[in-house]
Design a protein around this motif. Structure first.
Motif, PDB file in Angstrom:
ATOM      1  N   SER A 155       0.823  -1.182  -0.068  1.00 46.52           N
ATOM      2  CA  SER A 155      -0.062  -0.189  -0.107  1.00 46.52           C
ATOM      3  C   SER A 155       0.915   1.372  -0.139  1.00 46.52           C
ATOM      4  CB  SER A 155      -1.068   0.004   1.372  1.00 46.52           C
ATOM      5  OG  SER A 155      -0.140   0.193   2.453  1.00 46.52           O
ATOM      6  N   SER A 156       2.166   1.238   0.549  1.00 43.66           N
ATOM      7  CA  SER A 156       2.995   2.343   0.588  1.00 43.66           C
ATOM      8  C   SER A 156       4.499   1.920   0.579  1.00 43.66           C
ATOM      9  CB  SER A 156       2.756   3.294   1.718  1.00 43.66           C
ATOM     10  OG  SER A 156       3.029   2.549   2.838  1.00 43.66           O
ATOM     11  N   ILE A 157       5.289   2.881   0.312  1.00 42.47           N
ATOM     12  CA  ILE A 157       6.953   2.356   0.482  1.00 42.47           C
ATOM     13  C   ILE A 157       7.012   1.724   1.647  1.00 42.47           C
ATOM     14  CG2 ILE A 157       9.121   3.357   0.500  1.00 42.47           C
ATOM     15  CD1 ILE A 157       8.306   5.153  -1.825  1.00 42.47           C
ATOM     16  N   ALA A 158       6.732   2.368   3.036  1.00 42.99           N
ATOM     17  CA  ALA A 158       6.878   1.814   4.206  1.00 42.99           C
ATOM     18  C   ALA A 158       6.287   0.690   4.569  1.00 42.99           C
ATOM     19  CB  ALA A 158       6.339   2.785   5.264  1.00 42.99           C
ATOM     20  N   HIS A 159       4.964   0.462   3.930  1.00 48.31           N
ATOM     21  CA  HIS A 159       4.041  -0.947   3.876  1.00 48.31           C
ATOM     22  C   HIS A 159       5.219  -2.035   3.406  1.00 48.31           C
ATOM     23  CE1 HIS A 159       0.683  -3.460   3.073  1.00 48.31           C
ATOM     24  NE2 HIS A 159       1.152  -3.981   4.139  1.00 48.31           N
ATOM     25  N   SER A 160       5.871  -1.804   1.918  1.00 51.08           N
ATOM     26  CA  SER A 160       6.430  -2.584   1.396  1.00 51.08           C
ATOM     27  C   SER A 160       7.794  -2.902   2.152  1.00 51.08           C
ATOM     28  CB  SER A 160       6.767  -2.029   0.094  1.00 51.08           C
ATOM     29  OG  SER A 160       7.765  -2.940  -0.729  1.00 51.08           O
ATOM     30  N   GLN A 161       8.488  -2.109   2.576  1.00 51.80           N
ATOM     31  CA  GLN A 161       9.888  -2.079   3.513  1.00 51.80           C
ATOM     32  C   GLN A 161       9.474  -3.302   4.612  1.00 51.80           C
ATOM     33  OE1 GLN A 161      10.550   1.799   3.900  1.00 51.80           O
ATOM     34  NE2 GLN A 161      12.317   1.827   2.225  1.00 51.80           N
ATOM     35  N   HIS A 162       8.060  -2.988   5.239  1.00 49.02           N
ATOM     36  CA  HIS A 162       7.820  -3.807   6.506  1.00 49.02           C
ATOM     37  C   HIS A 162       7.563  -5.143   6.009  1.00 49.02           C
ATOM     38  CE1 HIS A 162       6.405   0.037   8.631  1.00 49.02           C
ATOM     39  NE2 HIS A 162       7.522   0.001   8.728  1.00 49.02           N
ATOM     40  N   ILE A 163       6.981  -5.325   4.730  1.00 47.36           N
ATOM     41  CA  ILE A 163       6.725  -6.644   4.505  1.00 47.36           C
ATOM     42  C   ILE A 163       8.033  -7.454   3.838  1.00 47.36           C
ATOM     43  CG2 ILE A 163       5.985  -7.940   2.322  1.00 47.36           C
ATOM     44  CD1 ILE A 163       3.641  -6.038   2.161  1.00 47.36           C
ATOM     45  N   VAL A 164       8.939  -6.530   3.621  1.00 49.20           N
ATOM     46  CA  VAL A 164      10.306  -7.303   3.225  1.00 49.20           C
ATOM     47  C   VAL A 164      10.944  -7.531   4.231  1.00 49.20           C
ATOM     48  CG1 VAL A 164      12.419  -6.640   2.354  1.00 49.20           C
ATOM     49  CG2 VAL A 164      10.578  -6.224   0.802  1.00 49.20           C
ATOM     50  N   GLU A 165      10.918  -6.672   5.438  1.00 51.33           N
ATOM     51  CA  GLU A 165      11.601  -7.211   6.841  1.00 51.33           C
ATOM     52  C   GLU A 165      10.840  -8.467   7.371  1.00 51.33           C
ATOM     53  OE1 GLU A 165      10.956  -3.698   9.033  1.00 51.33           O
ATOM     54  OE2 GLU A 165      12.244  -2.373   8.005  1.00 51.33           O
ATOM     55  N   GLN A 166       9.735  -8.561   7.098  1.00 52.25           N
ATOM     56  CA  GLN A 166       9.069  -9.824   8.025  1.00 52.25           C
ATOM     57  C   GLN A 166       9.512 -10.925   7.097  1.00 52.25           C
ATOM     58  OE1 GLN A 166       7.467  -9.988  10.846  1.00 52.25           O
ATOM     59  NE2 GLN A 166       8.436  -7.788  11.054  1.00 52.25           N
ATOM     60  N   PHE A 167       9.592 -10.892   5.621  1.00 54.26           N
ATOM     61  CA  PHE A 167       9.723 -12.121   4.883  1.00 54.26           C
ATOM     62  C   PHE A 167      11.387 -12.521   5.312  1.00 54.26           C
ATOM     63  CE2 PHE A 167       6.007 -11.718   2.406  1.00 54.26           C
ATOM     64  CZ  PHE A 167       5.838 -13.070   1.984  1.00 54.26           C
ATOM     65  N   ARG A 168      12.074 -11.586   5.343  1.00 55.46           N
ATOM     66  CA  ARG A 168      13.532 -11.744   5.757  1.00 55.46           C
ATOM     67  C   ARG A 168      13.686 -12.370   7.050  1.00 55.46           C
ATOM     68  NH1 ARG A 168      16.603  -6.311   3.595  1.00 55.46           N
ATOM     69  NH2 ARG A 168      16.498  -6.605   1.346  1.00 55.46           N
ATOM     70  N   ALA A 169      12.946 -12.020   7.922  1.00 54.61           N
ATOM     71  CA  ALA A 169      13.156 -12.649   9.311  1.00 54.61           C
ATOM     72  C   ALA A 169      12.488 -13.908   9.255  1.00 54.61           C
ATOM     73  CB  ALA A 169      12.040 -11.703  10.257  1.00 54.61           C
ATOM     74  N   ALA A 170      11.761 -14.332   8.514  1.00 49.74           N
ATOM     75  CA  ALA A 170      11.257 -15.883   8.345  1.00 49.74           C
ATOM     76  C   ALA A 170      12.322 -16.536   7.414  1.00 49.74           C
ATOM     77  CB  ALA A 170      10.069 -15.661   7.674  1.00 49.74           C
ATOM     78  N   GLY A 171      13.349 -15.968   7.077  1.00 60.43           N
ATOM     79  CA  GLY A 171      14.438 -16.832   6.063  1.00 60.43           C
ATOM     80  C   GLY A 171      14.144 -16.710   4.874  1.00 60.43           C
ATOM     81  N   VAL A 172      13.383 -15.704   4.218  1.00 64.03           N
ATOM     82  CA  VAL A 172      13.078 -15.657   2.851  1.00 64.03           C
ATOM     83  C   VAL A 172      13.895 -14.486   2.160  1.00 64.03           C
ATOM     84  CG1 VAL A 172      11.144 -15.353   1.172  1.00 64.03           C
ATOM     85  CG2 VAL A 172      10.706 -16.714   3.383  1.00 64.03           C
ATOM     86  N   THR A 173      14.339 -14.793   1.093  1.00 67.31           N
ATOM     87  CA  THR A 173      15.444 -13.864   0.267  1.00 67.31           C
ATOM     88  C   THR A 173      14.148 -12.851  -0.228  1.00 67.31           C
ATOM     89  OG1 THR A 173      15.583 -15.225  -1.558  1.00 67.31           O
ATOM     90  CG2 THR A 173      17.280 -14.784   0.220  1.00 67.31           C
ATOM     91  N   ALA A 174      14.107 -11.405   0.209  1.00 65.31           N
ATOM     92  CA  ALA A 174      13.124 -10.608  -0.346  1.00 65.31           C
ATOM     93  C   ALA A 174      14.153  -9.138  -0.589  1.00 65.31           C
ATOM     94  CB  ALA A 174      12.252 -10.406   0.614  1.00 65.31           C
ATOM     95  N   GLU A 175      13.453  -8.318  -1.525  1.00 66.31           N
ATOM     96  CA  GLU A 175      13.926  -7.149  -1.969  1.00 66.31           C
ATOM     97  C   GLU A 175      12.577  -6.040  -2.135  1.00 66.31           C
ATOM     98  OE1 GLU A 175      16.915  -6.121  -1.973  1.00 66.31           O
ATOM     99  OE2 GLU A 175      18.305  -7.968  -2.079  1.00 66.31           O
ATOM    100  N   HIS A 176      12.976  -4.915  -1.741  1.00 67.12           N
ATOM    101  CA  HIS A 176      11.763  -3.900  -1.994  1.00 67.12           C
ATOM    102  C   HIS A 176      12.491  -2.801  -3.213  1.00 67.12           C
ATOM    103  CE1 HIS A 176       9.678  -0.026  -1.145  1.00 67.12           C
ATOM    104  NE2 HIS A 176      10.759   0.520  -1.025  1.00 67.12           N
ATOM    105  N   LEU A 177      11.453  -2.430  -3.893  1.00 67.77           N
ATOM    106  CA  LEU A 177      11.666  -1.577  -5.012  1.00 67.77           C
ATOM    107  C   LEU A 177      11.019  -0.483  -4.885  1.00 67.77           C
ATOM    108  CD1 LEU A 177      13.557  -1.941  -7.880  1.00 67.77           C
ATOM    109  CD2 LEU A 177      11.491  -2.431  -8.736  1.00 67.77           C
ATOM    110  N   ASP A 178      11.302   0.863  -5.295  1.00 65.00           N
ATOM    111  CA  ASP A 178      10.575   1.990  -5.464  1.00 65.00           C
ATOM    112  C   ASP A 178      11.028   2.969  -6.339  1.00 65.00           C
ATOM    113  OD1 ASP A 178      12.133   4.160  -4.015  1.00 65.00           O
ATOM    114  OD2 ASP A 178      12.070   2.615  -2.137  1.00 65.00           O
ATOM    115  N   CYS A 179      10.104   4.150  -6.662  1.00 63.96           N
ATOM    116  CA  CYS A 179      10.566   4.945  -7.571  1.00 63.96           C
ATOM    117  C   CYS A 179      11.525   5.878  -7.069  1.00 63.96           C
ATOM    118  CB  CYS A 179       9.295   5.975  -8.001  1.00 63.96           C
ATOM    119  SG  CYS A 179       8.511   7.004  -6.677  1.00 63.96           S
ATOM    120  N   TYR A 180      12.122   5.855  -6.002  1.00 61.69           N
ATOM    121  CA  TYR A 180      13.127   7.166  -5.563  1.00 61.69           C
ATOM    122  C   TYR A 180      14.338   6.508  -5.610  1.00 61.69           C
ATOM    123  CZ  TYR A 180       8.968   9.718  -3.889  1.00 61.69           C
ATOM    124  OH  TYR A 180       7.851  10.388  -3.631  1.00 61.69           O
ATOM    125  N   MET A 181      14.767   5.100  -5.887  1.00 58.73           N
ATOM    126  CA  MET A 181      15.964   4.313  -6.131  1.00 58.73           C
ATOM    127  C   MET A 181      16.591   4.960  -7.458  1.00 58.73           C
ATOM    128  SD  MET A 181      15.175   0.656  -5.017  1.00 58.73           S
ATOM    129  CE  MET A 181      14.901   0.155  -3.352  1.00 58.73           C
TER     130      MET A 181
END
Length: 522
Positions: free
Chosen positions: A263-289
Motif C-alpha cells: 500500500s505504501s513504501i513503508a508498508h512494502s519495506q515492512h513486508i520485506v523485513e518480515q519475510f527476511r526474518a522468516a528466512g525468505v530472500t526478499a527485496e524492496h523496489l521504489d521510484c526513489y531509487m
C-alpha cells in the motif's frame, strides 16, 4: 480463405514478424477501421497477449507502405526502452526521445516519452502513424490530449489491456467534435488466451484483509473511484496483517518467485523485513531509487537471486518476468484498471509453470470479481451516469473463500474442490478464523426487472410480517442491487430460503461490525 488466414498471408507479404492468429486478426481489424476513416483506434489485448508484437507488425507494414515516420509514445521511461528494444529485435532502426537518453532522432521509427515531448514542446514532421502504449492513460492526461489535438488528422493506434478509463470516447471540439478514440477493437479475452495456453490459469486464495469500513474514495487519473491513499495506509500497514501475509505465503507458495504489491513504501519495506526474518530472500523496489539500483534489483530478481520482490505500483505496467508464479496483493483497491494491471504480471506462461497463484490480502477479488470475468469493453464518453452503468454491466462473479482452506471458489459450489470441505448450509455466512480461503468463480444471477420485482415483493412481505419501519424493504433492496426500488409495485410475495439466508448474513455482518466498533472505541 478465412479472415485470419488472409491476415496472415497479408502480413507475410509485407515481410513482418510472425503473429498468432488472434494477433493477425487484430492487425487486420485495426487497419480496416483506420481505412474506414477513423483516425484514432484503440486496440485491446489482455496483458501478455502480445500488444508490443502487434505494434511491431503494424510499424513494419506502415514503413513498407509509407515514407513517413512512426512515433511510439509511452508514459514511463521503462516502457520507452522496452518498446525500443522490441522494435530493434525485429530489425528496425529506432531512435529514442527521452530525457538525457535521447538519440537517433533521424530514424524513421522513434520511441518517445510523452513527458519529454511535453517539456520540450517537440514538433514532429511527416508522421505516418502514432502508436500509444498504455493508451488508457490518455483520458486523464493533458499531455497526451495536447499531442492528439495538435496532430488530430494523423492516424493513431492506442494499445491497452485496460480500456476502461472514463473519457476515452469523449467528444472534443479540438478533434472536430470527434471522440478521443473513435473505435475499440478487441483482439482476445483473458479467458480465451488461458484456454488456448497463451496465458496461465490462476488459482486464488483470499486470506485476512484490511478493514476498509469507512474508507473514503477519490477519483484516479483513469477516472475510476479508488480508496484514498491515507485510508489505505492506515488500514493495511499493521504488524498482524503483515505477519499473516508471511504465514500464508509459507503455507501456500513457499519457494515460488513472487511479486508483492504493497500500500505504501513503508508498508512494502515492512513486508520485506518480515519475510527476511522468516528466512525468505526478499527485496524492496521504489521510484526513489536511482536507475542503476532499480535495474540491478530487477536483473537479480529475473535471475532468481532472491525470491520475493515488493513494490507499491512501480511494477504494475511494463514488468515482464514470466516465471514469476505468485503475487501477494496487499494493497486494497476498487479500481478495475489497477486490479487487472497488477494481476497481469503473473499470467505469462513459462517452462514448468502450470498455474499462477494470487494471495489476495486486500479483499479486492471479493470486491471487484474474478480477474477472468467478462469486461466492459466499450469506450466511455465521460458521462458519469454512463460510466456507472458500464461498471454494472461487467459480468462479475461472486467468489467466496472456503472456510477451511481459503481457496477461492464459486459461490454456488458446496464442496470445496481443493480440500473437500462441506459447510453446513445454515446461512450464507461461513466463518473459520485464521485460514486462507480459495475462490472459484460463478456468474451472478442477472438482475432482470422480474427478479428485482420478486426480491422487492419478498422484502415487503418480511417487512410487514416483522413489523419493521416503512423504508426497511427499500434499504435492503438498495443493499442488494445498489439502487432504490423506483417504479416497482408495492405487492408482496412469500420469501424464499435464498432471500432469508441473505438477510441473515446481513444481520451477522452488521453484528460483527458493531462488535468491532465497540472493541475499537472501548
Amino acid at each position: 480463405m478465412s479472415t485470419q488466414a488472409q491476415a496472415s498471408a497479408a502480413l507475410a507479404g509485407a515481410e513482418v514478424i510472425s503473429l498468432r492468429d488472434y494477433q493477425a486478426g487484430l492487425v487486420t481489424e485495426v487497419r480496416a477501421s483506420l481505412k474506414a476513416g477513423r483516425r484514432r483506434v484503440l486496440a485491446y489485448l489482455p496483458t501478455g497477449g502480445g500488444k508490443t508484437r502487434v505494434a511491431t507488425a503494424i510499424t513494419q507494414m506502415t514503413l513498407s507502405k509509407s515514407k513517413g515516420r512512426v512515433v511510439v509514445l509511452a508514459n514511463r521511461k521503462q516502457l520507452v526502452h522496452q518498446f525500443a528494444a522490441a522494435l530493434r529485435a525485429a530489425g528496425l532502426d529506432v531512435g529514442i526521445l527521452q530525457g538525457e537518453n535521447t538519440h537517433g532522432l533521424h530514424h524513421r521509427v522513434v520511441v518517445a516519452s510523452i513527458d519529454t515531448i511535453h517539456a520540450r514542446n517537440c514538433i514532429f514532421g511527416d508522421v505516418a502513424l502514432f502508436i500509444i502504449d498504455e493508451a488508457h492513460a490518455c483520458a486523464g492526461s493533458e499531455k497526451y490530449r495536447t499531442l492528439l489535438f495538435r496532430y488530430n488528422r494523423a492516424p493513431c493506434i492506442g494499445l491497452s489491456a485496460t480500456p476502461f478509463a472514463r473519457g476515452l470516447g469523449k467528444l472534443y471540439p479540438e478533434l472536430a467534435d470527434r471522440p478521443l478514440f473513435e473505435d475499440l477493437i478487441v483482439g482476445a479475452t483473458v479467458q480465451s488466451l488461458v484456454d488456448a495456453g497463451h496465458l496461465t490459469d490462476l488459482e486464488i486464495y483470499a486470506p485476512s484483509s484490511p478493514d476498509m469500513t469507512g474508507a473514503k474514495t477519490s477519483r484516479t487519473a483513469d477516472g475510476e473511484q479508488d480508496f484514498r491513499q491515507a485510508d489505505i495506509d492506515e488500514a493495511a500497514d499493521k504488524p498482524e496483517l503483515i505477519g499473516d501475509i508471511v504465514a500464508h505465503w509459507l503455507k501456500l507458495a513457499k519457494g515460488s518467485k513472487t511479486i508483492c504489491f504493497a500500500s505504501s513504501i513503508a508498508h512494502s519495506q515492512h513486508i520485506v523485513e518480515q519475510f527476511r526474518a522468516a528466512g525468505v530472500t526478499a527485496e524492496h523496489l521504489d521510484c526513489y531509487m536511482d536507475d542503476e539500483t532499480r535495474a540491478d534489483i530487477l536483473r537479480r530478481f529475473e535471475r532468481g537471486d532472491f525470491t520475493l520482490l515488493s513494490n507499491v505500483s512501480l511494477l504494475s505496467e511494463g514488468f515482464d518476468v514470466p516465471d514469476t508464479s505468485c503475487m501477494v496483493l496487499a494493497r486494497p483497491t476498487k479500481s478495475l484498471t489497477r486490479f487487472l494491471q497488477m494481476i497481469g504480471r503473473i499470467l505469462r506462461p513459462a517452462p514448468g509453470k502450470t498455474r499462477a497463484l494470487l494471495l489476495d490480502h486486500s479483499g479486492s477479488v471479493e470486491r471487484i470479481g474474478h480477474p477472468f470475468d467478462d469486461l466492459p469493453l466499450e469506450l466511455c464518453d465521460g458521462n458519469a451516469n454512463k460510466a456507472g452503468s458500464r461498471k454494472d454491466e461487467r459480468k462479475k462473479s461472486e467468489p467466496k473463500p472456503c472456510p477451511k482452506c481459503k481457496f477461492v471458489r464459486d459461490a454456488g459450489v458446496h464442496e470445496c474442490p481443493k480440500c473437500g470441505f462441506k459447510p453446513q448450509r445454515q446461512s450464507d455466512v461461513e466463518v473459520a478464523d485464521g485460514e486462507l480461503v480459495k475462490i472459484d468463480r460463478k456468474a451472478k444471477k442477472p438482475a432482470t426487472p422480474d427478479r428485482k420485482q420478486h426480491v422487492y415483493s419478498q422484502l415487503l412481505q418480511v417487512c410487514r410480517a416483522k413489523g419493521y419501519r416503512p423504508g426497511w424493504a427499500a434499504n435492503q433492496y438498495r443493499a442488494m442491487f445498489g439502487v432504490w426500488p423506483r417504479g416497482l409495485n408495492e405487492v408482496t410475495a412469500t420469501p424464499t430460503q435464498e432471500l432469508l439466508s441473505w438477510l441473515k448474513s446481513q444481520q451477522i455482518r452488521f453484528a460483527k461490525g458493531s462488535q468491532k466498533g465497540e472493541v475499537q472505541h472501548g
